[in-house]
Design a protein around this motif. Sequence first.
Motif, PDB file in Angstrom:
ATOM      1  N   UNK A 140      12.332  12.724   7.919  1.00  3.89           N
ATOM      2  CA  UNK A 140      12.606  12.684   6.912  1.00  3.89           C
ATOM      3  C   UNK A 140      11.284  11.775   5.650  1.00  3.89           C
ATOM      4  N   UNK A 141      11.650  11.941   4.344  1.00  4.13           N
ATOM      5  CA  UNK A 141      10.624  11.855   2.819  1.00  4.13           C
ATOM      6  C   UNK A 141      11.194  11.697   2.383  1.00  4.13           C
ATOM      7  N   UNK A 142      11.606  10.501   1.843  1.00  5.43           N
ATOM      8  CA  UNK A 142      12.294   9.802   0.580  1.00  5.43           C
ATOM      9  C   UNK A 142      11.206  10.316  -0.482  1.00  5.43           C
TER      10      UNK A 142
ATOM     11  N   UNK B  28      16.745   2.010 -16.845  1.00  7.78           N
ATOM     12  CA  UNK B  28      17.455   1.152 -17.920  1.00  7.78           C
ATOM     13  C   UNK B  28      18.817   1.407 -17.104  1.00  7.78           C
ATOM     14  N   UNK B  29      19.861   0.864 -17.231  1.00  7.44           N
ATOM     15  CA  UNK B  29      20.472   0.895 -17.397  1.00  7.44           C
ATOM     16  C   UNK B  29      20.860   1.549 -18.263  1.00  7.44           C
ATOM     17  N   UNK B  30      21.952   2.707 -17.490  1.00  3.11           N
ATOM     18  CA  UNK B  30      22.800   3.746 -18.458  1.00  3.11           C
ATOM     19  C   UNK B  30      21.758   4.770 -18.269  1.00  3.11           C
ATOM     20  N   UNK B  31      21.114   4.772 -17.449  1.00  6.42           N
ATOM     21  CA  UNK B  31      19.488   6.057 -17.194  1.00  6.42           C
ATOM     22  C   UNK B  31      20.174   6.914 -15.824  1.00  6.42           C
ATOM     23  N   UNK B  32      19.425   8.042 -15.362  1.00  4.75           N
ATOM     24  CA  UNK B  32      20.004   8.540 -14.546  1.00  4.75           C
ATOM     25  C   UNK B  32      17.829   8.573 -13.898  1.00  4.75           C
ATOM     26  N   UNK B  33      18.181   8.857 -12.517  1.00  5.40           N
ATOM     27  CA  UNK B  33      17.296   9.012 -11.205  1.00  5.40           C
ATOM     28  C   UNK B  33      17.596  10.595 -10.513  1.00  5.40           C
ATOM     29  N   UNK B  34      17.148  11.323 -10.107  1.00  8.89           N
ATOM     30  CA  UNK B  34      17.633  12.576  -9.423  1.00  8.89           C
ATOM     31  C   UNK B  34      16.315  11.921  -8.018  1.00  8.89           C
ATOM     32  N   UNK B  35      16.821  11.417  -7.016  1.00  8.19           N
ATOM     33  CA  UNK B  35      16.539  11.259  -5.512  1.00  8.19           C
ATOM     34  C   UNK B  35      16.731  12.701  -5.100  1.00  8.19           C
ATOM     35  N   UNK B  36      14.663  12.742  -3.656  1.00  8.77           N
ATOM     36  CA  UNK B  36      15.214  13.264  -3.098  1.00  8.77           C
ATOM     37  C   UNK B  36      14.504  13.713  -1.416  1.00  8.77           C
ATOM     38  N   UNK B  37      15.450  14.470  -0.472  1.00  2.00           N
ATOM     39  CA  UNK B  37      14.925  13.836   0.476  1.00  2.00           C
ATOM     40  C   UNK B  37      14.436  15.428   1.363  1.00  2.00           C
ATOM     41  N   UNK B  38      13.285  15.183   1.702  1.00  2.86           N
ATOM     42  CA  UNK B  38      12.662  16.807   2.366  1.00  2.86           C
ATOM     43  C   UNK B  38      12.797  16.239   4.314  1.00  2.86           C
ATOM     44  N   UNK B  39      13.031  17.319   4.645  1.00  2.00           N
ATOM     45  CA  UNK B  39      13.303  16.882   5.833  1.00  2.00           C
ATOM     46  C   UNK B  39      12.372  17.952   6.697  1.00  2.00           C
ATOM     47  N   UNK B  40      11.661  17.470   8.039  1.00  4.60           N
ATOM     48  CA  UNK B  40      11.162  18.616   8.849  1.00  4.60           C
ATOM     49  C   UNK B  40      11.539  19.079   9.480  1.00  4.60           C
ATOM     50  N   UNK B  41      11.460  20.121  10.638  1.00  6.59           N
ATOM     51  CA  UNK B  41      11.912  20.678  11.312  1.00  6.59           C
ATOM     52  C   UNK B  41      13.318  21.819  10.953  1.00  6.59           C
ATOM     53  N   UNK B  42      13.723  23.066  11.476  1.00 10.53           N
ATOM     54  CA  UNK B  42      14.358  24.400  11.306  1.00 10.53           C
ATOM     55  C   UNK B  42      15.772  23.750  11.898  1.00 10.53           C
TER      56      UNK B  42
ATOM     57  N   UNK C 226      19.715  21.697  -0.107  1.00 14.63           N
ATOM     58  CA  UNK C 226      19.539  22.892  -0.438  1.00 14.63           C
ATOM     59  C   UNK C 226      19.446  23.552   1.501  1.00 14.63           C
ATOM     60  N   UNK C 227      19.555  24.143   2.147  1.00 14.20           N
ATOM     61  CA  UNK C 227      19.325  24.225   3.500  1.00 14.20           C
ATOM     62  C   UNK C 227      18.334  25.182   3.747  1.00 14.20           C
ATOM     63  N   UNK C 228      17.937  25.921   2.465  1.00 17.35           N
ATOM     64  CA  UNK C 228      16.571  26.957   2.481  1.00 17.35           C
ATOM     65  C   UNK C 228      15.203  25.652   2.499  1.00 17.35           C
ATOM     66  N   UNK C 229      15.532  24.713   0.935  1.00 18.75           N
ATOM     67  CA  UNK C 229      13.863  23.718   1.086  1.00 18.75           C
ATOM     68  C   UNK C 229      14.332  22.896   2.206  1.00 18.75           C
ATOM     69  N   UNK C 230      15.836  22.872   3.182  1.00 22.23           N
ATOM     70  CA  UNK C 230      15.341  21.538   3.963  1.00 22.23           C
ATOM     71  C   UNK C 230      15.761  19.923   2.956  1.00 22.23           C
ATOM     72  N   UNK C 231      16.297  20.200   1.920  1.00 22.02           N
ATOM     73  CA  UNK C 231      15.996  19.405   1.086  1.00 22.02           C
ATOM     74  C   UNK C 231      17.745  19.143   0.806  1.00 22.02           C
ATOM     75  N   UNK C 232      18.010  17.441   0.610  1.00 21.04           N
ATOM     76  CA  UNK C 232      18.839  16.592   0.542  1.00 21.04           C
ATOM     77  C   UNK C 232      18.796  15.755  -1.079  1.00 21.04           C
ATOM     78  N   UNK C 233      19.448  15.511  -1.884  1.00 24.46           N
ATOM     79  CA  UNK C 233      19.376  15.584  -3.521  1.00 24.46           C
ATOM     80  C   UNK C 233      20.843  14.516  -3.640  1.00 24.46           C
ATOM     81  N   UNK C 234      20.173  13.122  -4.245  1.00 17.15           N
ATOM     82  CA  UNK C 234      21.068  12.652  -4.663  1.00 17.15           C
ATOM     83  C   UNK C 234      20.634  12.140  -6.323  1.00 17.15           C
TER      84      UNK C 234
END
Length: 113
Positions: A4-6, A13-27, A72-80
């Motif tokens: 896994x790679x985050x 700043x408080x009130x703002x937004x971020x999108x985290x990604x986690x790329x996973x290796x392996x089928x 997104x299972x096609x991209x082996x990625x989970x987001x937050x």
Amino acid sequence: QVQLVESGGGLVQAGGSLRLSCAASGSIFSRYAMDWYRQVPGKQRELVARIGLSRQTIYAGSVKGRFTISRDNAKNTVYLQMDSLRPEDTAVYYCNTFPPGPWGQGTQVFVSS
């Protein structure tokens, strides 16, 4: 095992937004429920959100209504997707399978007041 790679952390700043990604290796990514955890120094790692194989989700009470987990299972990625961020959301964020395997490096999120 899944490796896994985050990414996506940063300073916001408080009130703002971020999108985290986690790329996973392996089928076999699509065979696991996936979790996001966070940890601050001196405290235990806490579960933030989980998404199951059928995309059912659970959230910690402290983030419910502000954070959204997706996969997104096609991209082996989970987001937050993190909205309405608060200073208390400052932590290192990690993803992992459920049940957990080896931990990645995590990605640092810092929310300024």
